[in-house]
Design an enzyme around this catalytic site. Structure first.
Site, PDB file in Angstrom:
ATOM      1  CB  VAL A  30      -0.981   0.023   1.203  1.00 31.41           C
ATOM      2  CG1 VAL A  30      -1.996  -1.099   1.081  1.00 31.41           C
ATOM      3  CG2 VAL A  30      -0.241  -0.072   2.536  1.00 31.41           C
ATOM      4  CE  LYS A  31       4.484   2.368   4.083  1.00 34.40           C
ATOM      5  NZ  LYS A  31       3.957   1.272   4.912  1.00 34.40           N
ATOM      6  CB  THR A  32       4.596   6.295  -2.551  1.00 38.55           C
ATOM      7  OG1 THR A  32       4.104   6.952  -1.389  1.00 38.55           O
ATOM      8  CG2 THR A  32       4.591   7.251  -3.728  1.00 38.55           C
TER       9      THR A  32
END
Ligand SMILES: *Cc1c(COP(=O)(O)O)cnc(C)c1O
Length: 394
Positions: free
Chosen positions: A185-187
């Site tokens: 779910v990170k950038t």
């Protein structure tokens, strides 16, 4: 924030190249891999973009923090300053290193304040784990000055701040060592993955060795390598790195979309006198993965969160009441409860974590509400959020 929203054929092609031509292991096997080196390729891309001498990929952001602490010489009995508002991994890595987490106060940057850090420094303090929460950091010149003055290591947990800068310099490159997370779910997502960032060649050598059982990575015969230190296995696989290669090429696009979407929403909320915004020391460098607003009181913040939820707005975060991002709700950390005896239990004068108080941080976080900025929003999706605020504030 989530790079997975832009997954397309390019990630699949990168992974297929590993399966069809390359090999799954990031080191050696030179005869089998047809010169496919995805981990190396992604490391080079990271180094070029954020202008750091060494980026070393590992299996997660948590593994990156664990590796960074060890490589920077932080271990048993050392005190490491950490904020009460972070993802639990920032604290877990310190405890697993046998070190002592020391909680300090944040300010309206939502990161540790320079005064907060200074207030808890003792002769045992060896490092600050400075967490750049929600895509932006603090006043890094002041933070760095405090660390330098007291001769303590500045470790940056930039797991949520990939792509963010302060006065043109990438977050994660101010201290002796920094970390990124590339979890789902990170950038930027590798599925699972992380990186250790450093300009210090000695820290880099310890980092790549520590994350791979102490291998020195000299020569092309793994079995003939020597083992200068002990380590563990925090290696990234070539498949995960391949996903990251495709994702990293989209970083500028991701930042552009986030910044545009965030600006539309933020501009529309400026009309409400009850709302103030998180202090951004360098707004142009914010990676814009979240919009954080502050209300006049805890009661009002809770009402606004409930109102937005009633309007059907997803991904509204009230961290103060959330299980994973605020000290107040970490009963397992307050009790220092592991599955077995922890190294910290051998330290007689360790803090009593059930009694730790961070009243300034409580005051700020009890009024703070964050919203995830998505990449997939249409104009109508943004308008829906603006309308929901209008309903909540009417
Ligand atoms: C996600 C995150 C981590 C841990 O990263 P993983 O890759 O999930 O292990 C650490 N610190 C912060 C602030 C994070 O948001």
């Amino acid at each position: 924030m989530p790079g997975f929203e832009l997954f397309d054929e390019s990630e699949k092609q990168q992974v297929a190249e590993v399966m069809d031509k390359g090999f799954t292991f990031r080191y050696n096997f030179d005869g089998m891999r047809n010169d496919v080196w995805k981990a190396r390729e992604l490391e080079q891309m990271i180094q070029d973009t954020i202008k750091v001498k060494h980026a070393h990929l590992v299996s997660s952001g948590t593994a990156a923090l664990t590796t960074a602490l060890a490589a920077a010489g932080i271990g048993a009995g050392d005190e490491v300053i950490v904020p009460p508002f972070t993802f639990v991994a920032s604290v877990e890595a310190i405890v697993l290193a046998g070190a002592i987490p020391v909680f300090a106060e944040i300010d309206e940057t939502l990161c540790l304040s320079p005064e907060g850090i200074e207030a808890v420094i003792t002769p045992r303090t060896r490092a600050v784990n400075f967490v750049h929460m929600c895509g932006s950091g603090g006043y890094m010149d002041k933070v760095k000055a405090v660390c330098d003055k007291h001769n303590i290591v500045l470790l940056e947990d930039a797991c949520q701040a990939t792509g963010a800068t302060y006065q043109g310099q990438s977050l994660g490159t101010f201290g002796q060592v920094g970390t990124f997370s590339f979890d789902s779910v990170k950038t930027i997502s590798c599925g699972e993955g992380g990186a250790v960032l450093t300009n210090d060649s000695k820290i880099y050598d310890y980092a790549h060795q520590y994350s791979d059982h102490g291998h020195d990575h000299i020569g092309s015969d793994r079995g003939a390598e020597s083992h200068p230190i002990m380590g563990a296995n925090y290696r990234i696989s070539e498949m995960n790195a391949a996903v990251g290669v495709a994702q990293w090429k989209k970083l500028d696009r991701i930042l552009d979309i986030q910044r545009r979407n965030k600006k539309s929403l933020k501009d529309a909320l400026k009309q409400y006198s009850e709302i103030s915004f998180r202090d951004l020391p360098d707004e142009a460098g914010d990676n814009a993965g979240f919009l954080s607003i502050m209300l006049p009181s805890e009661t009002r913040a809770r009402e606004v969160v409930a109102g937005l939820q009633a309007e059907g707005i997803p991904a509204v975060f009230y961290w103060y009441g959330n299980n994973w991002h605020y000290l107040k709700n970490w009963t397992h950390i307050q009790q220092m409860k592991g599955p077995a005896k922890l190294p910290i239990e051998l330290i007689a004068d360790r803090p009593d974590y059930s009694q730790v108080k961070t009243p300034k941080s409580d005051e700020i976080m009890s009024r703070t509400v964050s919203m995830l900025i998505n990449l997939s929003w249409s104009d109508a999706d943004i308008q829906k959020r603006i309308d929901a605020f209008a309903n909540v504030f009417k």
